[in-house]
Design a protein around this motif. Structure first.
Motif, PDB file in Angstrom:
ATOM      1  N   LEU A   6     -10.887  13.877   2.553  1.00  0.00           N
ATOM      2  CA  LEU A   6      -9.516  14.403   1.934  1.00  0.00           C
ATOM      3  C   LEU A   6      -9.392  15.532   2.394  1.00  0.00           C
ATOM      4  N   VAL A   7      -8.445  16.034   3.241  1.00  0.00           N
ATOM      5  CA  VAL A   7      -8.255  17.405   3.902  1.00  0.00           C
ATOM      6  C   VAL A   7      -6.919  17.818   3.466  1.00  0.00           C
ATOM      7  N   VAL A   8      -6.955  18.653   2.802  1.00  0.00           N
ATOM      8  CA  VAL A   8      -5.662  19.642   2.083  1.00  0.00           C
ATOM      9  C   VAL A   8      -5.183  20.670   3.023  1.00  0.00           C
ATOM     10  N   LEU A   9      -3.744  20.485   3.400  1.00  0.00           N
ATOM     11  CA  LEU A   9      -3.127  21.374   4.341  1.00  0.00           C
ATOM     12  C   LEU A   9      -2.005  21.848   3.693  1.00  0.00           C
ATOM     13  N   SER A  10      -1.570  23.308   3.999  1.00  0.00           N
ATOM     14  CA  SER A  10      -0.802  24.056   3.307  1.00  0.00           C
ATOM     15  C   SER A  10       0.530  23.664   4.141  1.00  0.00           C
TER      16      SER A  10
END
Length: 275
Positions: A6-10
Motif C-alpha cells: 500500500l503506497v501513500v502519496l500526497s
C-alpha cells in the motif's frame, strides 16, 4: 503468494524518483501495488523532480538523471496512478471532544477504526509513504494516516518512509502516552543541511513557503529519544536505515536502495541496516 504493498502519496506533490525507486523494486518481484491519497484525488509529481536540469539548491547540482526524469514522467503520465483509494473514505475521523455526544461517538469511532484497519491489514504486507515536499501539507499531521501507521506497527508489518514522509512516523503516537512510535528507534530523514532556504514548493499552492515549515531533523532527533538516533549521513551519497519495522530513506538518491531494502525485509527478514 505475491506481496501486496500500500503506497501513500500526497495530493500536493510527490518527488518522482521517490516513487519510481521503490515501485520498480516491487514490480521486479511481482508485487501488487495499490495507491492511496488523503482524499482520493490523483497524485502528481512535483515539476522539479521531472527536470534533469533542475539544480537542487542545498546540494548545488542536479539530483535527477535524464533517465530517471524520463521514467518518472512516464509513470506520472500513465494511468497507473488513477483512481487511488481514499484515506478519508476508508478510515474514520476521531470526534472533537466538544461534540454533543462525545462518549458514544468515540466508542463508534473505535469500532469503525478497528474494522477499517483490520480490513486494510488483511490485504497488505507493507506500507510505503513516498516523500517530497507535498507530505508536509497533507501527510505529516494526517491523523487517519497516523492510525494506519500504528496499525501496521502493531501487526509487525514493515513501513518504508522517504524524505519528508518520515515526519508521519514521528507524529504517529499512542493517544494516551503521546510518545512517538519512533522512540528508541534509529532513522534517517532530510537533515538540516539539505533543507531549502527558500522556494519549498507544493502543487496547488500559489505562495512561496520559503524554507520547510519545520526542520525534520530536529523532530526526528526528539522523536527517537535518548536510546534511538537520527542519522543524517551528510556528505554520504546515500542514507537508508532499517530498524524493524521501519525503513527510512533520507532523500532522492535513497529511493532505489530503500525499495530494495524493503524487499529484503519482506523476503529475508532483514531487521537492521545502516547503523
Amino acid at each position: 503468494m505475491s506481496k501486496r504493498i500500500l503506497v501513500v502519496l500526497s495530493e500536493y506533490g510527490y518527488w518522482g524518483e521517490e516513487l519510481v525507486g521503490p515501485l520498480e523494486a516491487f514490480d521486479a518481484r511481482g508485487y501488487r501495488t495499490t495507491f492511496i491519497t488523503p482524499t482520493g484525488k490523483r497524485a502528481h509529481a512535483l515539476p522539479p523532480s521531472l527536470d534533469s536540469e533542475y539544480i537542487d539548491p542545498p546540494l548545488g547540482r542536479s539530483v535527477t538523471t535524464r533517465d530517471m526524469a524520463r521514467r518518472a514522467r512516464a509513470l506520472d503520465d500513465s494511468s497507473r496512478l488513477d483512481n487511488p483509494l481514499s484515506l478519508a473514505e476508508l478510515l474514520p475521523e476521531r470526534p472533537y471532544f466538544s461534540s454533543l455526544n462525545h462518549l458514544r461517538e468515540l466508542e463508534d469511532y473505535h469500532r469503525r477504526l478497528a474494522t477499517a484497519t483490520t480490513e486494510l491489514l488483511s490485504g497488505f504486507d507493507a506500507l510505503v509513504i513516498v516523500g517530497g515536499s507535498g507530505p508536509i501539507v497533507d501527510l505529516a499531521n494526517n491523523e487517519r494516516l497516523h492510525e494506519l501507521v500504528l496499525a501496521f506497527v502493531a501487526a509487525d508489518k514493515p513501513i518504508l518512509a522517504e524524505c519528508y514522509g518520515v515526519a508521519a512516523l514521528a507524529f504517529a503516537r499512542d493517544w494516551e502516552t503521546r510518545r512517538s512510535i519512533l522512540w528508541g528507534k534509529h532513522v534517517t530523514g532530510h537533515p538540516k543541511e539539505y533543507d531549502y532556504k527558500d522556494g519549498t514548493g507544493f502543487l496547488g499552492v500559489e505562495f512561496n513557503m520559503g524554507p520547510p515549515p519545520y526542520p525534520l531533523e530536529y523532530i526526528l532527533r526528539d522523536a527517537t529519544g535518548p536510546d534511538g538516533g537520527f542519522h543524517g549521513n551528510v556528505g554520504k551519497e546515500t542514507s537508508v536505515i532499517v530498524d524493524h519495522p521501519f525503513v527510512t530513506a533520507r532523500s532522492t538518491p535513497d529511493s532505489v536502495p530503500s525499495g530494495e531494502l524493503l524487499v529484503e525485509v519482506l523476503e529475508n527478514g532483514l531487521r537492521r541496516h545502516g547503523w
